[in-house]
Write a protein that holds these residues in place. Structure first.
Motif, PDB file in Angstrom:
ATOM      1  N   ALA A 213       0.820  -1.205   0.000  1.00 19.70           N
ATOM      2  CA  ALA A 213       0.000   0.000   0.000  1.00 19.70           C
ATOM      3  C   ALA A 213       0.858   1.261   0.000  1.00 19.70           C
ATOM      4  O   ALA A 213       0.411   2.324  -0.448  1.00 19.70           O
ATOM      5  N   CYS A 214       2.088   1.158   0.492  1.00 16.61           N
ATOM      6  CA  CYS A 214       2.954   2.341   0.603  1.00 16.61           C
ATOM      7  C   CYS A 214       4.241   2.237  -0.200  1.00 16.61           C
ATOM      8  O   CYS A 214       4.873   3.257  -0.478  1.00 16.61           O
ATOM      9  N   ARG A 216       6.565   0.577  -3.537  1.00 19.43           N
ATOM     10  CA  ARG A 216       6.685  -0.168  -4.798  1.00 19.43           C
ATOM     11  C   ARG A 216       7.620  -1.347  -4.545  1.00 19.43           C
ATOM     12  O   ARG A 216       8.746  -1.155  -4.092  1.00 19.43           O
ATOM     13  N   GLY A 222       0.383  -3.905  -6.908  1.00 20.57           N
ATOM     14  CA  GLY A 222      -0.191  -3.039  -5.885  1.00 20.57           C
ATOM     15  C   GLY A 222      -0.494  -1.680  -6.460  1.00 20.57           C
ATOM     16  O   GLY A 222      -0.372  -1.453  -7.671  1.00 20.57           O
ATOM     17  N   PRO A 223      -0.875  -0.738  -5.609  1.00 20.43           N
ATOM     18  CA  PRO A 223      -1.249   0.598  -6.088  1.00 20.43           C
ATOM     19  C   PRO A 223      -0.088   1.422  -6.609  1.00 20.43           C
ATOM     20  O   PRO A 223      -0.289   2.488  -7.185  1.00 20.43           O
ATOM     21  N   GLN A 224       1.160   0.959  -6.383  1.00 23.30           N
ATOM     22  CA  GLN A 224       2.347   1.689  -6.855  1.00 23.30           C
ATOM     23  C   GLN A 224       2.365   3.114  -6.309  1.00 23.30           C
ATOM     24  O   GLN A 224       2.655   4.072  -7.029  1.00 23.30           O
ATOM     25  N   ALA A 225       2.045   3.234  -5.032  1.00 24.32           N
ATOM     26  CA  ALA A 225       2.039   4.546  -4.385  1.00 24.32           C
ATOM     27  C   ALA A 225       3.374   4.782  -3.690  1.00 24.32           C
ATOM     28  O   ALA A 225       3.853   3.934  -2.944  1.00 24.32           O
TER      29      ALA A 225
END
Length: 288
Positions: A213-214, A216, A222-225
């Motif tokens: 979630a945080c 990469r 994942g969201p790649q955030a």
């Protein structure tokens, strides 16, 4: 080859070519239609917009078959022990009621607003095998909101929950309230003895603790955030968080109590167990 046979062979080849061309055209048309459907935002992702009946039927059938196939090899222990059911009720009350409710107990707001709606587990206990229930709790079900609990509960604790669910299937609301009132919170057990770190399990733990979630993480979806630093090459870095020398022991220390290492870090305490931290550290070491 006789002229008649050559003619038949030519006709057969032409038919096969036309069939191949036709199938290719159909596939390309379907791909183009899917691309338009996705990129033009045709599909409404609102949680209030329920799946259509055909889509819901297909997804439910796929879910049922997937779980039943993977649960076939699971050995089910005896589940009729009152102490198991009591421990299971304690876990269920703490972690499951919020989304699934209980006899006479409504779901919390988050459970009411999910799509698909989390099932009534008293009904689930009547219609699924114990092995299937165990598998779903341990592994979770993607795109339903049901998480994997294998990094929160030991297998024995999951079986306790299954044992309680079997009992819950026959409880009235008054029975449930009486049973819940009689059950005290179970004391925490000491962690199991350490085993050798397992990098493959550590990779799964990156999902289980929502690290993606945080961060990469190479090879993980994942969201790649970029909330935290990307973890590509973490195994080759000299320092962890710019504070600790990069080795397995320090990585475990960082994962288990980041604010003790750096009080100003935004890295939260995820309550990572010692064994899970060792597994994650073993996986991160592979990211050279």
């Amino acid at each position: 080859m006789r002229p008649r046979q050559r003619l038949i062979e030519r006709i057969r080849k032409r038919l096969l070519i036309r069939l191949a061309v036709g199938l290719t055209g159909v596939v390309l048309a379907m791909a183009a239609g899917a691309a338009i459907f996705v990129f033009w935002g045709v599909y409404n992702v609102s949680a209030l917009q329920q799946h259509t009946e055909p889509v819901y039927t297909v997804l439910t059938t796929a879910l049922d078959r997937s779980i039943s196939q993977r649960a076939e090899e699971i050995d089910v222990p005896p589940l009729d022990q009152p102490d198991m059911q009591a421990r299971g009720l304690s876990h269920y009350r703490d972690q499951c009621v919020q989304c699934h409710g209980a006899p006479g107990v409504a779901r919390h707001d988050v459970g009411k607003g999910m799509t698909p709606v989390p099932p009534n587990l008293a009904h689930t206990a009547r219609n699924r095998t114990s092995a299937e229930i165990f598998w779903a709790i341990k592994h979770g079900i993607k795109m339903t909101g049901m998480p994997s609990w294998q990094f929160i509960f030991k297998d024995e604790e999951i079986w306790d929950i299954v044992a309680f669910m079997r009992q819950m299937a026959v409880l009235s609301p008054a029975d449930y309230q009486a049973m819940a009132a009689s059950v005290n919170d179970q004391p925490e057990e000491a962690e199991a003895s350490r085993r050798f770190p397992n990098a493959d399990r550590g990779r799964l733990a990156m999902y289980g603790y929502a690290c993606i979630a945080c961060h990469r993480v190479p090879g993980l979806v994942g969201p790649q955030a970029d909330v935290g630093p990307p973890l590509a090459g973490i195994g080759s870095r000299r320092y962890i968080a710019g504070v600790l020398s990069n080795n397995s022991d320090n990585m475990v220390r960082w994962l288990r109590d980041p604010t003790q290492v750096d009080p100003l870090t935004a890295m939260p305490d995820l309550n990572v167990t010692e064994q899970d931290a060792n597994d994650i550290a073993a996986y991160l070491e592979t990211l050279k």
